[in-house]
Design a protein around this motif. Structure first.
Motif, PDB file in Angstrom:
ATOM      1  N   HIS A 172      -8.423   5.624  -9.838  1.00  0.00           N
ATOM      2  CA  HIS A 172      -7.141   5.866 -10.501  1.00  0.00           C
ATOM      3  C   HIS A 172      -7.394   5.773 -11.991  1.00  0.00           C
ATOM      4  CE1 HIS A 172      -3.063   4.412 -12.043  1.00  0.00           C
ATOM      5  NE2 HIS A 172      -2.955   5.707 -11.790  1.00  0.00           N
ATOM      6  N   ASP A 216      -3.411   4.589 -17.387  1.00  0.00           N
ATOM      7  CA  ASP A 216      -2.377   3.562 -17.225  1.00  0.00           C
ATOM      8  C   ASP A 216      -3.024   2.176 -17.389  1.00  0.00           C
ATOM      9  OD1 ASP A 216      -0.529   5.611 -16.745  1.00  0.00           O
ATOM     10  OD2 ASP A 216      -0.938   5.583 -14.592  1.00  0.00           O
ATOM     11  N   THR A 217      -2.527   1.194 -16.668  1.00  0.00           N
ATOM     12  CA  THR A 217      -3.094  -0.157 -16.808  1.00  0.00           C
ATOM     13  C   THR A 217      -4.483  -0.262 -16.192  1.00  0.00           C
ATOM     14  OG1 THR A 217      -1.989  -0.858 -14.767  1.00  0.00           O
ATOM     15  CG2 THR A 217      -0.817  -1.236 -16.844  1.00  0.00           C
ATOM     16  N   ASP A 218      -4.849   0.683 -15.307  1.00  0.00           N
ATOM     17  CA  ASP A 218      -6.178   0.657 -14.706  1.00  0.00           C
ATOM     18  C   ASP A 218      -7.243   1.255 -15.618  1.00  0.00           C
ATOM     19  OD1 ASP A 218      -5.485  -0.596 -12.315  1.00  0.00           O
ATOM     20  OD2 ASP A 218      -4.832   1.285 -11.407  1.00  0.00           O
ATOM     21  N   GLY A 277     -10.606   3.853 -15.906  1.00  0.00           N
ATOM     22  CA  GLY A 277      -9.976   3.887 -14.598  1.00  0.00           C
ATOM     23  C   GLY A 277     -10.416   2.711 -13.751  1.00  0.00           C
ATOM     24  N   ARG A 278      -9.996   2.737 -12.503  1.00  0.00           N
ATOM     25  CA  ARG A 278     -10.341   1.641 -11.602  1.00  0.00           C
ATOM     26  C   ARG A 278     -10.413   2.157 -10.175  1.00  0.00           C
ATOM     27  NH1 ARG A 278      -6.722  -3.675 -10.444  1.00  0.00           N
ATOM     28  NH2 ARG A 278      -8.327  -5.012  -9.517  1.00  0.00           N
ATOM     29  N   ASP A 328      -4.017   9.038  -7.238  1.00  0.00           N
ATOM     30  CA  ASP A 328      -2.846   8.528  -7.950  1.00  0.00           C
ATOM     31  C   ASP A 328      -2.668   7.037  -7.666  1.00  0.00           C
ATOM     32  OD1 ASP A 328      -1.683   8.355  -5.392  1.00  0.00           O
ATOM     33  OD2 ASP A 328      -0.587  10.238  -5.629  1.00  0.00           O
ATOM     34  N   GLU A 329      -1.694   6.437  -8.346  1.00  0.00           N
ATOM     35  CA  GLU A 329      -1.521   4.981  -8.231  1.00  0.00           C
ATOM     36  C   GLU A 329      -1.114   4.573  -6.820  1.00  0.00           C
ATOM     37  OE1 GLU A 329       0.735   1.252 -10.474  1.00  0.00           O
ATOM     38  OE2 GLU A 329       1.251   3.320 -10.973  1.00  0.00           O
ATOM     39  N   PHE A 338      -4.110   4.504  -4.709  1.00  0.00           N
ATOM     40  CA  PHE A 338      -4.903   3.332  -5.091  1.00  0.00           C
ATOM     41  C   PHE A 338      -4.372   2.090  -4.373  1.00  0.00           C
ATOM     42  CE2 PHE A 338      -5.658  -0.497  -7.474  1.00  0.00           C
ATOM     43  CZ  PHE A 338      -6.963  -0.385  -7.924  1.00  0.00           C
ATOM     44  N   GLN A 339      -3.058   1.887  -4.405  1.00  0.00           N
ATOM     45  CA  GLN A 339      -2.468   0.700  -3.792  1.00  0.00           C
ATOM     46  C   GLN A 339      -2.680   0.687  -2.284  1.00  0.00           C
ATOM     47  OE1 GLN A 339      -1.499  -1.801  -5.470  1.00  0.00           O
ATOM     48  NE2 GLN A 339      -1.424  -0.861  -7.494  1.00  0.00           N
TER      49      GLN A 339
END
Length: 235
Positions: free
Chosen positions: A101, A104-106, A193-194, A222-223, A226-227
């Motif tokens: 992802h 953003d925060t990642d 990213g992460r 996408d996030e 990822f989740q």
């Protein structure tokens, strides 16, 4: 003709083979071809690849000689002979796909990387995913892969203010390389990213997801994906 391999005694039971002195894909390919070949010939040898060198751990008693040559000299002679005319094309390597992802925060440094490279964010992501990388070596921390093959257009300097805590799974660029932080660690690479993949699990039969010599490809998720993947990995 590639340069000759240089042998250097590192400890009573360790011999270092030097293939060059630069970070180079062709040199690194020779390192991994040599490691593969030597593991097949002498399974008892422990082979530890790096960028341009290969460390051999061995039992000195198994390589002792009555001719007056030391175990290091005898092993070095045999290894040099075994690696003559070694081809890098016959090495069978594993391809590992890594979901990421981006942004953003990642990936808090993605915007800055795009600004430095004068590329759009979408183009940075596309270029990062377009390349097939090689795990040149594992180092810095258990399971941390140094990946060669980064698009030169994405090369950016390390941060001037390293972070004390980089989240596990963070995908980053440092200079001309990219890598993945296997656990929460300090670090100064640019985070783009992460991945939800677990890079290192000390309780697993094979703790490190990646091994030196593996090939790696990234693909964007996408996030929400990822989740979902992260929840699956944590079970």
């Amino acid at each position: 003709m590639p340069p000759a391999i240089q042998c250097e005694a590192m400890a009573e039971d360790a011999l270092l083979l030097r293939f060059g002195d630069t970070i180079d894909l062709a040199i690194n390919a020779r390192v991994h071809a040599a490691a593969s070949h030597l593991r097949q010939r002498w399974p008892e040898l422990e082979c530890v690849p790096a960028y341009a060198s290969l460390l051999l751990r061995f039992d000195p008693n198994e390589w002792s000689s009555t001719s007056g040559r030391t175990p290091h000299q005898r092993l070095g002679d045999v290894v040099q002979d075994a690696l003559n005319n070694l081809s890098t094309e016959s090495v069978d390597t594993r391809l590992v796909d890594i979901p990421v992802h981006y942004g953003d925060t990642d990936g808090p440094d993605l915007v800055e990387v795009a600004a430095i490279t004068e590329l759009s964010i979408d183009e940075v992501i596309a270029r990062h995913c377009a390349t097939e990388y090689r795990v040149a070596m594992l180092g810095f921390a258990p399971g941390f892969p140094y990946l060669l093959g980064l698009d030169p257009a994405l090369a950016v300097p390390r941060r001037t203010d390293p972070r004390q805590r980089v989240p596990a799974g963070s995908v980053a660029i440092g200079g001309s390389q990219t890598g993945i932080y296997p656990n929460e660690l300090p670090g100064g690479w640019q985070l783009i990213g992460r991945t939800p993949q677990r890079l290192f699990d000390v309780t697993a039969d094979t703790p490190s997801l990646l091994a030196a010599g593996d090939r790696v490809r990234f693909h964007a998720i996408d996030e929400a994906t990822f989740q979902q993947l992260a929840a699956t990995k944590s079970r």
